[in-house]
Design an enzyme around this catalytic site. Structure first.
Site, PDB file in Angstrom:
ATOM      1  N   HIS A  67      37.124  38.234 -53.948  1.00 14.99           N
ATOM      2  CA  HIS A  67      37.515  38.509 -52.567  1.00 14.99           C
ATOM      3  C   HIS A  67      36.309  38.315 -51.636  1.00 14.99           C
ATOM      4  CE1 HIS A  67      39.642  41.166 -49.490  1.00 14.99           C
ATOM      5  NE2 HIS A  67      38.409  41.133 -49.039  1.00 14.99           N
ATOM      6  N   GLU A  68      35.176  38.923 -52.021  1.00 15.46           N
ATOM      7  CA  GLU A  68      33.975  38.823 -51.180  1.00 15.46           C
ATOM      8  C   GLU A  68      33.431  37.396 -51.167  1.00 15.46           C
ATOM      9  OE1 GLU A  68      33.140  41.210 -49.222  1.00 15.46           O
ATOM     10  OE2 GLU A  68      34.607  42.573 -50.114  1.00 15.46           O
ATOM     11  N   HIS A  71      35.226  35.298 -48.665  1.00 16.44           N
ATOM     12  CA  HIS A  71      34.667  35.491 -47.312  1.00 16.44           C
ATOM     13  C   HIS A  71      33.393  34.670 -47.151  1.00 16.44           C
ATOM     14  CE1 HIS A  71      37.246  38.670 -45.881  1.00 16.44           C
ATOM     15  NE2 HIS A  71      36.897  39.546 -46.804  1.00 16.44           N
TER      16      HIS A  71
HETATM   17 ZN    ZN Z   1      37.542  41.451 -47.217  1.00 18.10          ZN
END
Ligand code: ZN
Length: 396
Positions: A67-68, A71
């Protein structure tokens, strides 16, 4: 967030984990092994549950990292340098060195994380359905849990309040509509306080009604959001006020600067005695700035030794003193100094020459003047309390 261990670089991004991550990993493994897996795939040996649970906990954390990373990778594509990713008890933090240049980029960076979580969740759920009857029941149950938790993670992060991804999304949308990024950030942070308050309240109700400790977790997450959103709101307000303000507008020019080769006694007699400052930049024989000495430093030298000790040896060398350029935006300097700056002055240096000094008093005065000049931009909540903001999580 100290006490982190480096996990190396992934896709060129520095990744670190806080020790508190172990707590969440242990909690997840325990919950899975003791209640979730036995409930969905009954009648298996305990060892089987534990092996699957530990594997699922590790896979969950890998999902948070993915998830990170999503980003981070999208941010880099938008031209933003990615500083690091830190995983800790309440999830991950991606530190970006700069802001997305357009609302569109802001939106893309924000959406990337939840999209990755939702994607991972759907793949796990599809695998669970596809493998039913073919693979061990415990594996299917673990995949089912992983799928559900990742979809939940995506949805939770889409709650519309900063610092959650949904808050970034909200910021991007308001920014697009109004063209004012700073105000959009203030609104997103305020929404974050509402979301945080809502989660704390839900947690309280859950604990009161069901006596379930899961509510405590909700309260903890909500509280973290409240605190972070508040810091972000202050920071966004500050950024809003200081648009266009450079270090040179605020610094004290040509500050009193003493030679670093003087003895402490000579320095006290010739420089300190008539001055009303508490910190003094030092210069070397070549005229270049060499450091900073404070009254506190000077007081540490015993009176008997003042004639023999050179002032340059009791002060802080230039390499350890925060410095800034005169043309730097003031907000960038405040961001860079962050929490560890306290009240230490910043030396303003251009072409190896000292051109000014910037104290927390200078910054505070600049902020208050800006607020007086433009009360609309400072908005309710004011800014007089702002000296140096606690930018705990910067532009995550
Ligand atoms: Zn996030």
């Amino acid at each position: 967030m100290h006490e982190t261990v480096s996990l190396g670089r992934i896709a060129g991004v520095r990744v670190a984990a806080n020790w508190s991550l172990l707590i969440i990993a242990a909690l997840i493994a325990e919950t899975l092994a003791v209640s979730v897996l036995p409930a969905t795939a009954a009648g298996r040996p305990a060892a089987e549950y534990w092996v699957a649970s530990v594997a699922a906990a590790v896979a969950f954390l890998a999902g948070v990292l993915a998830h990170e990373l999503a980003h981070a990778i999208v941010a880099r594509r938008c031209g933003i340098r990615v500083d690091s990713i830190t995983l800790w008890m309440l999830g991950g933090v991606t530190r970006l060195d700069g802001d997305p240049p357009t609302p569109r980029d802001d939106l893309r960076v924000a959406v990337a994380g939840p999209a990755a979580s939702a994607g991972i969740g759907l793949v796990c759920l599809l695998l669970a359905v596809g493998l039913r009857g073919m693979a061990p029941v415990v594996l299917v149950a673990a995949l089912q849990w992983l799928g559900a938790i990742n979809v939940l993670l995506a949805l939770f992060n889409l709650l519309p309040g900063a610092p959650l991804d949904g808050g970034r999304l909200l910021r991007a949308v308001i920014w697009q509509r109004t063209g004012d990024r700073a105000r959009a950030a203030v609104h997103a942070a305020r929404a974050g306080r509402v979301v945080g308050f809502g989660l704390v309240s839900l947690g309280v109700v859950e604990v009161a009604v069901t006596a379930d400790v899961g509510g405590i977790w909700l309260m903890l997450v909500g509280w973290f959001l409240l605190v972070t959103a508040r810091a972000e709101e202050r920071h966004a307000g500050l950024r809003n006020l200081l648009v266009g303000v450079q270090v040179r507008d605020v610094m004290t020019s040509d500050p009193l600067c003493g030679p670093d080769w003087l003895s402490v006694q000579a320095f006290l007699d010739s420089v300190v005695r008539t001055a009303r400052f508490t910190a003094f930049p030092l210069r070397g024989v070549d005229g270049r700035p060499s450091g900073l000495v404070t009254l506190h430093d000077l007081a540490r030298v015993a009176p008997a030794r003042r004639v023999e000790v050179r002032v340059g040896t009791v002060g802080t060398p230039l390499a350890a003193v925060p410095t800034a350029g005169p043309d730097e935006p003031l907000i960038d300097v405040i961001d860079r100094l962050g929490v560890d700056s306290q009240a230490r002055p910043v030396l303003v240096v251009a072409d190896d020459q000292l051109v000014g000094i910037l104290t927390s008093g200078d910054i505070s005065a600049a902020v208050q003047k800006a607020a007086l000049a433009d009360p609309v931009r400072s908005g309710p909540g004011g800014s007089a309390e702002l000296s140096l903001p606690e930018t705990v999580i910067r532009r995550s």
